[in-house]
Design a protein around this motif. Structure first.
Motif, PDB file in Angstrom:
ATOM      1  N   ALA A 106      30.376  21.410  -9.439  1.00  0.00           N
ATOM      2  CA  ALA A 106      30.284  22.752 -10.030  1.00  0.00           C
ATOM      3  C   ALA A 106      31.224  22.882 -11.224  1.00  0.00           C
ATOM      4  CB  ALA A 106      30.606  23.808  -8.981  1.00  0.00           C
ATOM      5  N   ALA A 107      32.461  22.385 -11.076  1.00  0.00           N
ATOM      6  CA  ALA A 107      33.432  22.483 -12.164  1.00  0.00           C
ATOM      7  C   ALA A 107      32.950  21.739 -13.399  1.00  0.00           C
ATOM      8  CB  ALA A 107      34.783  21.938 -11.713  1.00  0.00           C
ATOM      9  N   TYR A 108      32.332  20.595 -13.193  1.00  0.00           N
ATOM     10  CA  TYR A 108      31.800  19.843 -14.325  1.00  0.00           C
ATOM     11  C   TYR A 108      30.789  20.688 -15.096  1.00  0.00           C
ATOM     12  CZ  TYR A 108      30.197  15.720 -16.885  1.00  0.00           C
ATOM     13  OH  TYR A 108      29.893  14.811 -17.871  1.00  0.00           O
ATOM     14  N   ASN A 109      30.042  21.517 -14.381  1.00  0.00           N
ATOM     15  CA  ASN A 109      29.034  22.366 -15.020  1.00  0.00           C
ATOM     16  C   ASN A 109      29.657  23.582 -15.704  1.00  0.00           C
ATOM     17  OD1 ASN A 109      26.877  20.716 -14.238  1.00  0.00           O
ATOM     18  ND2 ASN A 109      26.756  21.695 -12.229  1.00  0.00           N
ATOM     19  N   TYR A 110      30.505  24.338 -14.983  1.00  0.00           N
ATOM     20  CA  TYR A 110      31.020  25.558 -15.613  1.00  0.00           C
ATOM     21  C   TYR A 110      32.112  25.270 -16.637  1.00  0.00           C
ATOM     22  CZ  TYR A 110      34.345  25.724 -11.571  1.00  0.00           C
ATOM     23  OH  TYR A 110      35.273  25.440 -10.599  1.00  0.00           O
ATOM     24  N   PHE A 111      32.631  24.040 -16.665  1.00  0.00           N
ATOM     25  CA  PHE A 111      33.494  23.625 -17.768  1.00  0.00           C
ATOM     26  C   PHE A 111      32.698  22.853 -18.828  1.00  0.00           C
ATOM     27  CE2 PHE A 111      37.243  24.007 -14.735  1.00  0.00           C
ATOM     28  CZ  PHE A 111      37.764  25.117 -15.383  1.00  0.00           C
ATOM     29  N   THR A 137      25.391  32.685 -22.238  1.00  0.00           N
ATOM     30  CA  THR A 137      25.987  33.564 -21.243  1.00  0.00           C
ATOM     31  C   THR A 137      25.525  34.993 -21.484  1.00  0.00           C
ATOM     32  OG1 THR A 137      27.966  32.206 -20.937  1.00  0.00           O
ATOM     33  CG2 THR A 137      28.167  34.539 -20.403  1.00  0.00           C
ATOM     34  N   ARG A 138      25.053  35.636 -20.426  1.00  0.00           N
ATOM     35  CA  ARG A 138      24.669  37.040 -20.519  1.00  0.00           C
ATOM     36  C   ARG A 138      25.738  37.865 -19.811  1.00  0.00           C
ATOM     37  NH1 ARG A 138      18.020  37.164 -19.697  1.00  0.00           N
ATOM     38  NH2 ARG A 138      17.564  35.771 -21.464  1.00  0.00           N
ATOM     39  N   PRO A 139      26.502  38.674 -20.578  1.00  0.00           N
ATOM     40  CA  PRO A 139      27.594  39.437 -19.976  1.00  0.00           C
ATOM     41  C   PRO A 139      27.146  40.226 -18.762  1.00  0.00           C
ATOM     42  CG  PRO A 139      27.658  39.631 -22.360  1.00  0.00           C
ATOM     43  CD  PRO A 139      26.363  38.925 -22.021  1.00  0.00           C
ATOM     44  N   GLY A 140      27.907  40.077 -17.677  1.00  0.00           N
ATOM     45  CA  GLY A 140      27.585  40.779 -16.445  1.00  0.00           C
ATOM     46  C   GLY A 140      26.685  40.000 -15.520  1.00  0.00           C
ATOM     47  N   SER A 141      26.039  38.947 -16.045  1.00  0.00           N
ATOM     48  CA  SER A 141      25.144  38.148 -15.212  1.00  0.00           C
ATOM     49  C   SER A 141      25.925  37.085 -14.447  1.00  0.00           C
ATOM     50  CB  SER A 141      24.081  37.474 -16.074  1.00  0.00           C
ATOM     51  OG  SER A 141      23.413  36.460 -15.353  1.00  0.00           O
ATOM     52  N   MET A 142      25.464  36.787 -13.237  1.00  0.00           N
ATOM     53  CA  MET A 142      26.034  35.692 -12.473  1.00  0.00           C
ATOM     54  C   MET A 142      25.607  34.346 -13.037  1.00  0.00           C
ATOM     55  SD  MET A 142      25.007  37.441  -8.858  1.00  0.00           S
ATOM     56  CE  MET A 142      25.439  36.071  -7.783  1.00  0.00           C
ATOM     57  N   GLY A 143      24.492  34.325 -13.792  1.00  0.00           N
ATOM     58  CA  GLY A 143      23.990  33.085 -14.368  1.00  0.00           C
ATOM     59  C   GLY A 143      22.773  32.577 -13.630  1.00  0.00           C
ATOM     60  N   ASN A 144      22.649  31.253 -13.594  1.00  0.00           N
ATOM     61  CA  ASN A 144      21.530  30.576 -12.946  1.00  0.00           C
ATOM     62  C   ASN A 144      22.063  29.605 -11.897  1.00  0.00           C
ATOM     63  OD1 ASN A 144      18.834  31.171 -14.549  1.00  0.00           O
ATOM     64  ND2 ASN A 144      20.456  30.998 -16.082  1.00  0.00           N
ATOM     65  N   THR A 166      33.521  31.392  -0.022  1.00  0.00           N
ATOM     66  CA  THR A 166      34.347  30.495   0.781  1.00  0.00           C
ATOM     67  C   THR A 166      33.470  29.536   1.570  1.00  0.00           C
ATOM     68  OG1 THR A 166      35.985  32.271   0.999  1.00  0.00           O
ATOM     69  CG2 THR A 166      36.171  30.415   2.515  1.00  0.00           C
ATOM     70  N   GLU A 167      32.351  30.050   2.088  1.00  0.00           N
ATOM     71  CA  GLU A 167      31.477  29.238   2.928  1.00  0.00           C
ATOM     72  C   GLU A 167      30.531  28.346   2.129  1.00  0.00           C
ATOM     73  OE1 GLU A 167      31.896  32.505   2.941  1.00  0.00           O
ATOM     74  OE2 GLU A 167      31.563  33.427   4.909  1.00  0.00           O
ATOM     75  N   LEU A 168      30.072  28.834   0.975  1.00  0.00           N
ATOM     76  CA  LEU A 168      28.899  28.232   0.345  1.00  0.00           C
ATOM     77  C   LEU A 168      29.176  27.581  -1.008  1.00  0.00           C
ATOM     78  CD1 LEU A 168      26.218  30.953   1.160  1.00  0.00           C
ATOM     79  CD2 LEU A 168      27.083  29.097   2.591  1.00  0.00           C
ATOM     80  N   ASN A 169      30.402  27.208  -1.256  1.00  0.00           N
ATOM     81  CA  ASN A 169      30.711  26.488  -2.479  1.00  0.00           C
ATOM     82  C   ASN A 169      30.446  27.349  -3.720  1.00  0.00           C
ATOM     83  OD1 ASN A 169      31.491  24.103  -4.006  1.00  0.00           O
ATOM     84  ND2 ASN A 169      30.836  22.950  -2.214  1.00  0.00           N
ATOM     85  N   LEU A 170      30.412  26.725  -4.880  1.00  0.00           N
ATOM     86  CA  LEU A 170      30.220  27.404  -6.170  1.00  0.00           C
ATOM     87  C   LEU A 170      28.826  27.062  -6.640  1.00  0.00           C
ATOM     88  CD1 LEU A 170      33.703  26.373  -7.577  1.00  0.00           C
ATOM     89  CD2 LEU A 170      33.112  28.426  -6.266  1.00  0.00           C
ATOM     90  N   VAL A 171      27.904  28.004  -6.517  1.00  0.00           N
ATOM     91  CA  VAL A 171      26.481  27.663  -6.532  1.00  0.00           C
ATOM     92  C   VAL A 171      25.689  28.234  -7.698  1.00  0.00           C
ATOM     93  CG1 VAL A 171      26.401  27.353  -4.031  1.00  0.00           C
ATOM     94  CG2 VAL A 171      25.990  29.622  -4.985  1.00  0.00           C
ATOM     95  N   VAL A 172      26.212  29.246  -8.359  1.00  0.00           N
ATOM     96  CA  VAL A 172      25.508  29.921  -9.453  1.00  0.00           C
ATOM     97  C   VAL A 172      26.496  30.095 -10.598  1.00  0.00           C
ATOM     98  CG1 VAL A 172      24.366  32.046 -10.190  1.00  0.00           C
ATOM     99  CG2 VAL A 172      23.928  31.139  -7.911  1.00  0.00           C
ATOM    100  N   GLY A 173      26.026  29.958 -11.820  1.00  0.00           N
ATOM    101  CA  GLY A 173      26.960  30.181 -12.914  1.00  0.00           C
ATOM    102  C   GLY A 173      26.309  30.117 -14.276  1.00  0.00           C
ATOM    103  N   ASN A 174      27.131  30.367 -15.278  1.00  0.00           N
ATOM    104  CA  ASN A 174      26.738  30.238 -16.672  1.00  0.00           C
ATOM    105  C   ASN A 174      27.313  28.946 -17.236  1.00  0.00           C
ATOM    106  OD1 ASN A 174      25.496  33.004 -17.644  1.00  0.00           O
ATOM    107  ND2 ASN A 174      27.168  33.514 -16.243  1.00  0.00           N
ATOM    108  N   SER A 175      26.610  28.353 -18.159  1.00  0.00           N
ATOM    109  CA  SER A 175      27.088  27.163 -18.844  1.00  0.00           C
ATOM    110  C   SER A 175      26.537  27.196 -20.259  1.00  0.00           C
ATOM    111  CB  SER A 175      26.642  25.881 -18.126  1.00  0.00           C
ATOM    112  OG  SER A 175      27.019  24.738 -18.868  1.00  0.00           O
ATOM    113  N   GLU A 176      27.406  27.433 -21.232  1.00  0.00           N
ATOM    114  CA  GLU A 176      26.933  27.544 -22.609  1.00  0.00           C
ATOM    115  C   GLU A 176      26.391  26.226 -23.136  1.00  0.00           C
ATOM    116  OE1 GLU A 176      29.349  29.549 -25.395  1.00  0.00           O
ATOM    117  OE2 GLU A 176      29.470  31.392 -24.225  1.00  0.00           O
ATOM    118  N   ALA A 177      26.670  25.141 -22.429  1.00  0.00           N
ATOM    119  CA  ALA A 177      26.063  23.864 -22.809  1.00  0.00           C
ATOM    120  C   ALA A 177      24.565  23.866 -22.540  1.00  0.00           C
ATOM    121  CB  ALA A 177      26.722  22.718 -22.033  1.00  0.00           C
TER     122      ALA A 177
END
Length: 558
Positions: free
Chosen positions: A226-231, A366-373, A351-362
């Protein structure tokens, strides 16, 4: 798949189609983080002491050596595979060194924050059955107060040497530095797999006591991906340097920043400090050449007070990643307007389900307020909370997530089999308890929570814990706690208190309640707003109707 370097995908759709979890048969995170890199003499940790301003550097080899020694010491104290070892240490080297030592033994870490007060620490230590605890000197007095109520806790190890640690010669109390110096490296590392238990992390306790979430070692691989993606796929070994102001007890800081950095062969900065001064933060980012920072929205909003930071500071920043509450358009616009080439990516997890949704400008804007994809490796659905059927695009429902590999999610709620079973549908979808809607482009938007958890300054606070702390005051008859909108913190904690008598001074009682909650729980959990009421709304079973309190607060604001 190589787990040294994640595969790079230029297109989001291709990443979703081609990515596959390919977890190794044998896996110990201590080996993965420290020994697999081509050059283990590189700096892995830069630790800046706030009281002295000097910097200590630790290579991967240094961390390997020290965690070996602490593992040997814990073993001599009787810690075995499967035992739980608590860690109450801020951003100091001893924090990850203890986790690494635990895993070399096959022990289970219990990450805890120094922000916790007496009740919060006692509950978690009792519930986890921790038999050893590594503590910062700042919390030693609290631990001494509760130690007698934690029957499984046999050993307390305080940072420092024998001269600094009170009672270090007594049975069951030890000085960390003395244990480090008196043991040798070379311990046989526990033969582990992705399924080996790794940590118990506690939820906020929104609808009851906090639940212990048992994870296996696969957790760290899920967080590293997940970190590789959101970074923005920028975690290049030997080049990227990461820092977060968040406490290393929290999942996104511990797994999604600290250990994600080491998994990818990058450096992390440790900087324990009190408070958050925006100019000091920019100084730190400049001094250490930080390239990637996990920064909760509250911290980002505080950074906006600094005028033209790119002119004032020589920064190497590439990406801000943020989580804990939705990013507002003002923060996203500030990053875009202030920095020439810095991305801002919001992400979502549990805490239970890892980091599963996000934005990645790569991959997409990014849509402000959105959780992402959804990140590669996960599928999501928006379900009707009652029928569990998918709802149409644009309609509100409960977010459900399904991983392509079950092991990157939690194993169980510690000692709570019924609650574990209730987290997952018969079709294998994990329920988040969060209400969202999905737009026509696939972006997810947070709406509200199905429970009553409060998101304040990036922290998840369970109202029941705060209510119970308030009720320790002799003048508090009943208490109901809710979150209310706050421009800086996202939400502020508002307590409605029914006094036990008509004879009280409101301002005095407010301050006493705030101090009580700070002492028993954590600094961020105290109620900033306190209203005194004659009667609290309750259900037929006597439970506080928090929805009615939120409606009352909304009506008052209007």
């Amino acid at each position: 798949m190589s787990w040294t370097v994640m595969p790079t995908f230029e297109e989001y759709d291709r990443a979703r189609a081609d990515f596959a979890w390919d977890l190794p048969e044998a896996f110990n995170p201590a080996v993965d983080f420290l020994r697999k890199h081509e050059d283990t003499s590189r700096v892995a940790l830069r630790y800046e002491r706030p009281e002295r301003g000097d910097v200590e550097t630790y290579t991967f080899d240094d961390l390997d050596d020290r965690s070996d020694r602490i593992a040997a010491a814990l073993s001599d104290l009787g810690v075995e595979a499967g035992d739980r070892v608590g860690v109450v240490v801020p951003q100091k080297p001893e924090n990850p060194i203890t986790h690494l030592a635990n895993w070399k033994l096959g022990a289970i870490s219990v990450p805890l924050t120094v922000l916790f007060g007496r009740d919060a620490l006692q509950y978690r230590l009792e519930d986890s059955g921790a038999n050893a605890l590594v503590v910062d000197p700042s919390v030693r007095e609290t631990i001494d107060e509760i130690r007698g109520d934690c029957p499984d806790l046999e050993h307390v190890i305080e940072l420092g040497d024998g001269e600094a640690v009170d009672g270090a010669d007594d049975a069951g109390t030890h000085a960390f530095d003395d244990l480090l110096a008196s043991h040798e490296p070379g311990i046989d590392v526990h033969d582990a797999t992705p399924e080996t238990p790794t940590a118990i992390m506690y939820t906020s306790g929104s609808t009851g006591p906090p639940k212990g979430v048992l994870h296996s070692h696969a957790l760290w691989l899920g967080r590293a991906a997940a970190a590789y993606n959101y970074f923005d796929q920028g975690l290049v070994p030997g080049e990227a340097t990461l820092w977060t102001p968040a406490d290393w007890a929290w999942g996104a800081a511990l797994g999604g920043t600290l250990f994600a950095a080491w998994h990818h062969g990058c450096s992390i900065v440790g900087w324990p400090r009190d408070g958050f001064d925006p100019e000091d933060v920019f100084d730190l980012l400049e001094r250490h050449g930080v390239t990637h920072s996990f920064m909760p929205p509250t911290a980002l909003r505080m950074l906006t007070s600094v005028d033209d930071p790119e002119r004032e500071y020589d920064l190497d920043l590439q990406t801000f990643a943020s989580a804990g509450e939705p990013l507002t358009a003002e923060v996203v616009d500030w990053v875009d307007d202030t920095f020439a080439d810095v991305a801002i990516n919001d992400f979502y997890g549990q805490t239970e389900l890892n980091l599963v949704v996000g934005n990645s400008e790569a991959w997409f804007d990014t849509r402000p307020g959105s959780m992402g994809n959804p990140f590669p490796g996960y599928e999501v659905r928006v379900l009707d909370p009652d029928t569990r059927d998918p709802v149409p695009t644009g309609e509100v429902g409960e977010l459900a997530v399904q991983p392509a590999d079950r092991r990157v999610f939690f194993d169980e709620y510690w000692g709570l089999p019924e609650k574990t079973a209730a987290k997952r549908t018969d079709e294998g979808w994990f329920l988040t308890g969060d209400l969202v809607e999905r737009d026509a482009d696939g972006y997810l938007w947070f709406v509200s929570r199905t429970d009553d958890v409060i998101l304040t300054s990036g922290y998840r606070v369970g109202p029941m814990e705060v209510e119970e702390a308030i009720l320790h005051h002799p003048l508090a008859e009943q208490a109901g706690v809710v979150g209310v909108p706050d421009e800086t913190r996202g939400e502020a904690i508002h307590a409605f208190v029914q006094p036990a008598t008509d004879e009280y001074d409101p301002e005095t009682l407010r301050e006493e309640i705030r101090d009580l909650v700070r002492d028993r729980l954590a600094e961020y959990e105290y109620p900033r707003e306190i209203s005194f009421v004659d009667e609290l709304p309750t259900t037929t079973t006597g439970k506080i109707r928090r929805r009615s309190l939120r409606e009352r607060e909304t009506d008052a604001a209007e």
